[in-house]
Design a protein around this motif. Structure first.
Motif, PDB file in Angstrom:
ATOM      1  N   GLU A   8       2.731 -14.456  -8.753  1.00 10.65           N
ATOM      2  CA  GLU A   8       3.739 -15.953  -9.522  1.00 10.65           C
ATOM      3  C   GLU A   8       4.557 -15.814  -9.458  1.00 10.65           C
ATOM      4  O   GLU A   8       5.316 -17.049  -9.089  1.00 10.65           O
ATOM      5  CB  GLU A   8       3.276 -15.845 -10.745  1.00 10.65           C
ATOM      6  N   GLY A   9       5.598 -14.819  -9.581  1.00  8.00           N
ATOM      7  CA  GLY A   9       7.484 -15.012  -8.776  1.00  8.00           C
ATOM      8  C   GLY A   9       8.174 -13.572  -8.443  1.00  8.00           C
ATOM      9  O   GLY A   9       7.186 -12.916  -7.773  1.00  8.00           O
ATOM     10  N   ILE A  10       9.188 -14.080  -7.783  1.00  4.76           N
ATOM     11  CA  ILE A  10       9.700 -13.115  -7.474  1.00  4.76           C
ATOM     12  C   ILE A  10       9.901 -11.964  -7.892  1.00  4.76           C
ATOM     13  O   ILE A  10      10.064 -11.029  -6.944  1.00  4.76           O
ATOM     14  CB  ILE A  10      11.110 -13.720  -6.520  1.00  4.76           C
ATOM     15  N   ASP A  11      10.014 -12.171  -8.917  1.00  7.06           N
ATOM     16  CA  ASP A  11      10.205 -10.162 -10.219  1.00  7.06           C
ATOM     17  C   ASP A  11       8.970  -9.602  -9.271  1.00  7.06           C
ATOM     18  O   ASP A  11       8.629  -8.086  -9.547  1.00  7.06           O
ATOM     19  CB  ASP A  11      10.426 -10.831 -10.854  1.00  7.06           C
ATOM     20  N   ASP A  12       7.877 -10.606  -9.823  1.00  4.04           N
ATOM     21  CA  ASP A  12       6.139 -10.298  -9.774  1.00  4.04           C
ATOM     22  C   ASP A  12       6.232  -9.631  -8.408  1.00  4.04           C
ATOM     23  O   ASP A  12       5.368  -8.320  -8.274  1.00  4.04           O
ATOM     24  CB  ASP A  12       5.423 -11.112  -9.583  1.00  4.04           C
ATOM     25  N   LYS A  13       7.259 -10.017  -6.454  1.00  3.10           N
ATOM     26  CA  LYS A  13       7.144  -9.259  -6.020  1.00  3.10           C
ATOM     27  C   LYS A  13       7.273  -8.096  -5.773  1.00  3.10           C
ATOM     28  O   LYS A  13       6.773  -7.092  -4.935  1.00  3.10           O
ATOM     29  CB  LYS A  13       7.146 -10.332  -4.708  1.00  3.10           C
ATOM     30  N   GLN A  14       9.064  -7.702  -6.345  1.00  2.00           N
ATOM     31  CA  GLN A  14       9.712  -7.125  -6.066  1.00  2.00           C
ATOM     32  C   GLN A  14       8.785  -5.756  -6.456  1.00  2.00           C
ATOM     33  O   GLN A  14       9.563  -4.701  -6.286  1.00  2.00           O
ATOM     34  CB  GLN A  14      11.048  -7.565  -6.787  1.00  2.00           C
ATOM     35  N   LEU A  15       8.561  -5.810  -7.745  1.00  3.59           N
ATOM     36  CA  LEU A  15       7.673  -4.752  -8.960  1.00  3.59           C
ATOM     37  C   LEU A  15       6.629  -4.460  -8.495  1.00  3.59           C
ATOM     38  O   LEU A  15       6.495  -3.140  -8.402  1.00  3.59           O
ATOM     39  CB  LEU A  15       7.338  -6.005 -10.683  1.00  3.59           C
ATOM     40  N   LEU A  16       5.334  -5.308  -7.283  1.00  2.00           N
ATOM     41  CA  LEU A  16       4.411  -4.819  -6.719  1.00  2.00           C
ATOM     42  C   LEU A  16       4.763  -3.668  -5.481  1.00  2.00           C
ATOM     43  O   LEU A  16       4.253  -3.266  -5.528  1.00  2.00           O
ATOM     44  CB  LEU A  16       3.833  -6.166  -5.645  1.00  2.00           C
ATOM     45  N   LYS A  17       5.553  -4.542  -5.075  1.00  2.00           N
ATOM     46  CA  LYS A  17       6.979  -3.204  -3.502  1.00  2.00           C
ATOM     47  C   LYS A  17       7.369  -2.527  -4.330  1.00  2.00           C
ATOM     48  O   LYS A  17       7.003  -1.164  -3.526  1.00  2.00           O
ATOM     49  CB  LYS A  17       7.697  -4.443  -3.197  1.00  2.00           C
ATOM     50  N   ALA A  18       7.650  -2.611  -5.244  1.00  5.50           N
ATOM     51  CA  ALA A  18       8.277  -0.510  -6.163  1.00  5.50           C
ATOM     52  C   ALA A  18       6.944  -0.130  -6.217  1.00  5.50           C
ATOM     53  O   ALA A  18       7.391   1.169  -6.746  1.00  5.50           O
ATOM     54  CB  ALA A  18       9.353  -1.614  -7.094  1.00  5.50           C
ATOM     55  N   VAL A  19       6.149  -1.050  -6.907  1.00  5.72           N
ATOM     56  CA  VAL A  19       5.134  -0.315  -7.445  1.00  5.72           C
ATOM     57  C   VAL A  19       3.820   1.043  -6.834  1.00  5.72           C
ATOM     58  O   VAL A  19       3.208   1.501  -6.489  1.00  5.72           O
ATOM     59  CB  VAL A  19       4.355  -0.347  -9.358  1.00  5.72           C
ATOM     60  N   LEU A  20       3.406  -0.477  -5.806  1.00  5.37           N
ATOM     61  CA  LEU A  20       2.395   0.056  -4.942  1.00  5.37           C
ATOM     62  C   LEU A  20       3.033   1.322  -3.833  1.00  5.37           C
ATOM     63  O   LEU A  20       3.903   1.018  -3.157  1.00  5.37           O
ATOM     64  CB  LEU A  20       1.278  -0.928  -4.028  1.00  5.37           C
ATOM     65  N   PRO A  21       1.757   2.237  -3.181  1.00  4.80           N
ATOM     66  CA  PRO A  21       2.008   2.972  -2.403  1.00  4.80           C
ATOM     67  C   PRO A  21       1.800   2.139  -1.184  1.00  4.80           C
ATOM     68  O   PRO A  21       1.834   1.319  -0.556  1.00  4.80           O
ATOM     69  CB  PRO A  21       0.801   3.965  -2.525  1.00  4.80           C
ATOM     70  N   GLU A  22       3.520   2.876  -0.077  1.00  4.08           N
ATOM     71  CA  GLU A  22       3.707   2.480   1.102  1.00  4.08           C
ATOM     72  C   GLU A  22       2.840   2.311   1.236  1.00  4.08           C
ATOM     73  O   GLU A  22       1.932   0.934   2.406  1.00  4.08           O
ATOM     74  CB  GLU A  22       4.647   3.618   2.174  1.00  4.08           C
ATOM     75  N   ILE A  23       1.214   3.098   1.941  1.00  2.92           N
ATOM     76  CA  ILE A  23       0.348   3.171   2.186  1.00  2.92           C
ATOM     77  C   ILE A  23      -0.470   1.274   2.459  1.00  2.92           C
ATOM     78  O   ILE A  23      -1.069   1.128   2.657  1.00  2.92           O
ATOM     79  CB  ILE A  23      -0.462   4.267   2.331  1.00  2.92           C
ATOM     80  N   SER A  24      -0.116   1.242   0.996  1.00  4.93           N
ATOM     81  CA  SER A  24      -0.915   0.137   0.291  1.00  4.93           C
ATOM     82  C   SER A  24      -0.471  -1.553   0.738  1.00  4.93           C
ATOM     83  O   SER A  24      -1.102  -2.115   0.963  1.00  4.93           O
ATOM     84  CB  SER A  24      -0.957   0.421  -0.887  1.00  4.93           C
ATOM     85  N   LEU A  25       1.184  -0.806   0.884  1.00  2.00           N
ATOM     86  CA  LEU A  25       1.459  -2.373   1.774  1.00  2.00           C
ATOM     87  C   LEU A  25       1.376  -2.195   3.158  1.00  2.00           C
ATOM     88  O   LEU A  25       2.446  -3.096   3.799  1.00  2.00           O
ATOM     89  CB  LEU A  25       3.307  -1.465   0.958  1.00  2.00           C
ATOM     90  N   ASN A  26       0.902  -1.434   4.039  1.00  9.16           N
ATOM     91  CA  ASN A  26       1.121  -1.257   5.194  1.00  9.16           C
ATOM     92  C   ASN A  26       0.180  -2.031   5.215  1.00  9.16           C
ATOM     93  O   ASN A  26      -1.041  -2.464   5.773  1.00  9.16           O
ATOM     94  CB  ASN A  26       0.497   0.029   5.690  1.00  9.16           C
ATOM     95  N   GLN A  27       0.752  -3.645   6.233  1.00  8.66           N
ATOM     96  CA  GLN A  27      -0.159  -4.635   7.167  1.00  8.66           C
ATOM     97  C   GLN A  27      -0.304  -5.798   6.051  1.00  8.66           C
ATOM     98  O   GLN A  27      -1.603  -6.438   6.280  1.00  8.66           O
ATOM     99  CB  GLN A  27      -0.487  -4.481   7.674  1.00  8.66           C
ATOM    100  N   VAL A  28       0.161  -5.829   4.671  1.00  7.60           N
ATOM    101  CA  VAL A  28      -0.280  -6.427   3.717  1.00  7.60           C
ATOM    102  C   VAL A  28       1.289  -6.922   3.432  1.00  7.60           C
ATOM    103  O   VAL A  28       1.734  -6.733   3.761  1.00  7.60           O
ATOM    104  CB  VAL A  28      -0.294  -5.594   2.204  1.00  7.60           C
TER     105      VAL A  28
END
Length: 183
Positions: A8-28
């Motif tokens: 929903e929001g920019i803070d949500d995006k920042q929080l997800l980027k901070a909490v999710l493991p780096e491998i989960s964010l690869n190509q996402v």
């Protein structure tokens, strides 16, 4: 691109980027959608145009299990109606994404520079966003959500990754990363 996460929001995006493991964010790619109707519209567009798996990660805005399940089912049906075998996952933070900060009280206390009262912690179960704002207003270490999210990067956040919503998102991202014949 193996998947999109729509929040929903920019803070949500920042929080997800901070909490999710780096491998989960690869190509996402994490996309900020704004309100719920906009999130649904973006998800439908991505599924139709890109035929790429989509995870919708939003607030449930309720602590009533039946209402949470209805919201998941209705949102899933709206997106899946156009998905043609493209994986779609609707994941809700109950009641709000800020609930994740209350998963690890020791970490929250360290980030704030003080320990929240038991009354504040009890109220956080139903109103985590409001309580977090109150806690931040009293903190001398961090003044807003952006600062507290930035501080997460320097901490051991494995307990936050054990938050059910985050675990569900990680599992979905792993499932779309694996070859289809692995089932």
């Amino acid at each position: 691109m193996i998947a999109y996460i729509i929040c929903e929001g920019i803070d949500d995006k920042q929080l997800l980027k901070a909490v999710l493991p780096e491998i989960s964010l690869n190509q996402v790619e994490i996309v900020v959608g704004g309100g719920m109707s906009s999130v649904k519209s973006i998800a439908r567009s991505l599924v139709v145009r890109r035929q790429t798996p989509v995870a919708i990660v939003v607030d449930s805005d309720s602590t009533v299990p039946e209402l949470v399940q209805i919201r998941i089912r209705e949102t899933t049906e709206i997106i899946e109606s156009v998905s043609v075998n493209t994986p779609v996952k609707v994941i809700l933070f109950v009641p709000e994404i800020e609930a994740i900060f209350f998963q690890d009280i020791q970490l929250l206390s360290k980030l704030l520079g003080y320990t929240p009262s038991q009354d504040e912690l009890s109220l956080a179960a139903s109103q985590p966003r409001k309580v977090l704002e109150q806690l931040l207003a009293k903190s001398e270490k961090v003044r807003n959500r952006t600062e507290i999210i930035n501080q997460l990067a320097e901490e051991n956040i494995n307990n936050l990754r054990d938050f059910p919503t985050i675990k569900e998102l990680i599992k979905f991202l792993q499932s779309v990363r694996e070859p289809a014949n692995a089932h």
